[in-house]
Scaffold this motif. Sequence first.
Motif, short mmCIF file in Angstrom:
data_model
loop_
_atom_site.label_atom_id
_atom_site.label_comp_id
_atom_site.label_asym_id
_atom_site.label_seq_id
_atom_site.Cartn_x
_atom_site.Cartn_y
_atom_site.Cartn_z
N PHE A 246 0.83 -1.20 0.00
CA PHE A 246 0.00 0.00 0.00
C PHE A 246 0.87 1.25 0.00
O PHE A 246 1.80 1.36 0.79
CB PHE A 246 -0.90 0.00 1.24
N HIS A 247 0.52 2.19 -0.88
CA HIS A 247 1.22 3.47 -0.98
C HIS A 247 0.18 4.57 -0.78
O HIS A 247 -0.73 4.71 -1.61
CB HIS A 247 1.91 3.60 -2.33
N VAL A 248 0.30 5.30 0.29
CA VAL A 248 -0.71 6.30 0.65
C VAL A 248 -0.23 7.68 0.22
O VAL A 248 0.83 8.14 0.65
CB VAL A 248 -1.00 6.26 2.16
N ALA A 249 -1.01 8.32 -0.62
CA ALA A 249 -0.74 9.69 -1.06
C ALA A 249 -1.87 10.58 -0.56
O ALA A 249 -2.87 10.09 -0.04
CB ALA A 249 -0.65 9.73 -2.59
N ASP A 250 -1.73 11.86 -0.73
CA ASP A 250 -2.77 12.78 -0.28
C ASP A 250 -4.08 12.62 -1.05
O ASP A 250 -5.15 12.82 -0.50
CB ASP A 250 -2.30 14.23 -0.38
N ASP A 251 -3.99 12.28 -2.34
CA ASP A 251 -5.20 12.22 -3.15
C ASP A 251 -5.62 10.82 -3.54
O ASP A 251 -6.64 10.64 -4.22
CB ASP A 251 -5.03 13.08 -4.41
N ALA A 252 -4.88 9.79 -3.14
CA ALA A 252 -5.21 8.42 -3.54
C ALA A 252 -4.43 7.42 -2.69
O ALA A 252 -3.45 7.77 -2.03
CB ALA A 252 -4.88 8.21 -5.01
N ILE A 253 -4.87 6.18 -2.76
CA ILE A 253 -4.08 5.06 -2.25
C ILE A 253 -3.81 4.15 -3.42
O ILE A 253 -4.74 3.77 -4.16
CB ILE A 253 -4.79 4.31 -1.11
N ILE A 254 -2.56 3.84 -3.62
CA ILE A 254 -2.13 2.97 -4.70
C ILE A 254 -1.75 1.63 -4.08
O ILE A 254 -0.98 1.59 -3.12
CB ILE A 254 -0.93 3.57 -5.47
N VAL A 255 -2.31 0.55 -4.64
CA VAL A 255 -2.03 -0.77 -4.11
C VAL A 255 -1.44 -1.62 -5.23
O VAL A 255 -2.04 -1.76 -6.30
CB VAL A 255 -3.29 -1.46 -3.55
N GLU A 256 -0.26 -2.16 -4.97
CA GLU A 256 0.35 -3.14 -5.86
C GLU A 256 0.10 -4.51 -5.25
O GLU A 256 0.30 -4.70 -4.06
CB GLU A 256 1.85 -2.93 -5.95
N PHE A 257 -0.34 -5.47 -6.07
CA PHE A 257 -0.57 -6.81 -5.55
C PHE A 257 -0.59 -7.81 -6.69
O PHE A 257 -0.63 -7.43 -7.86
CB PHE A 257 -1.88 -6.88 -4.75
N ASP A 258 -0.54 -9.08 -6.34
CA ASP A 258 -0.71 -10.15 -7.30
C ASP A 258 -2.15 -10.61 -7.19
O ASP A 258 -2.66 -10.85 -6.09
CB ASP A 258 0.22 -11.33 -6.99
N LEU A 259 -2.82 -10.72 -8.34
CA LEU A 259 -4.17 -11.26 -8.39
C LEU A 259 -4.08 -12.70 -8.85
O LEU A 259 -3.38 -13.00 -9.83
CB LEU A 259 -5.04 -10.45 -9.35
N LEU A 260 -4.75 -13.58 -8.13
CA LEU A 260 -4.72 -15.00 -8.44
C LEU A 260 -6.13 -15.53 -8.58
O LEU A 260 -7.06 -15.00 -7.97
CB LEU A 260 -4.06 -15.79 -7.29
N GLY A 261 -6.27 -16.57 -9.35
CA GLY A 261 -7.56 -17.22 -9.48
C GLY A 261 -7.46 -18.39 -10.43
O GLY A 261 -6.43 -18.63 -11.06
N THR A 262 -8.57 -19.13 -10.54
CA THR A 262 -8.65 -20.28 -11.42
C THR A 262 -9.92 -20.14 -12.24
O THR A 262 -10.99 -19.84 -11.71
CB THR A 262 -8.72 -21.59 -10.59
N PRO B 78 0.34 -9.43 -11.90
CA PRO B 78 0.52 -8.23 -11.08
C PRO B 78 -0.53 -7.19 -11.43
O PRO B 78 -0.91 -7.04 -12.59
CB PRO B 78 1.93 -7.76 -11.45
N ILE B 79 -0.98 -6.49 -10.41
CA ILE B 79 -2.03 -5.47 -10.55
C ILE B 79 -1.58 -4.20 -9.84
O ILE B 79 -0.89 -4.27 -8.82
CB ILE B 79 -3.34 -5.94 -9.86
N ILE B 80 -1.99 -3.09 -10.39
CA ILE B 80 -1.92 -1.82 -9.66
C ILE B 80 -3.33 -1.27 -9.65
O ILE B 80 -3.97 -1.12 -10.69
CB ILE B 80 -0.95 -0.81 -10.31
#
Length: 151
Positions: free
Chosen positions: A75-91, A109-111
């Motif tokens: 999680f990256h918290v900025a004044d105007d947004a929160i940006i989340v980098e993560f891996d999305l998984l599924g089947t 990978p997702i942003i």
Amino acid sequence: MISDELRRRRLEIVKEHMDTEVTKEFNATLATFNGHPRYEIMATGQVFEGDDEVMGYYLTTRTAFPDQRHDNARFHVADDAIIVEFDLLGTNLGEFYGLPPTGKAFRVPIIAVFFFDDDRIVNERVYFDSASLVSQIGRRELLAMAGNTDA
């Protein structure tokens, strides 16, 4: 500059949003928005706006990928947004764009960029490599649809 308290509340709401997507508590997910949910899926150009469209998006994606979840969230918290980098998984265990399931898994990978009105989400903008996802699930024929908002 926003207060530390507002930063904390926004971060909590994003975590709740992401967690309730995984547990399929979609009414709770919708409640993290300011009353008018909006998703922008940048890889396809799709926009889902309002309760009905967003709920449809949840149900469609979780039909195709009922075990959809995230891993390695940063999680990256900025004044105007929160940006989340993560891996999305599924089947792919259900119909996806009218095609039968392949039973194949994906990890991409997702942003996700969350925009706010006070401490409520007004928009989630999602960036990911759709070609990687459809290739991993064995649906390369969908590559021709990438960027087609009529799909």
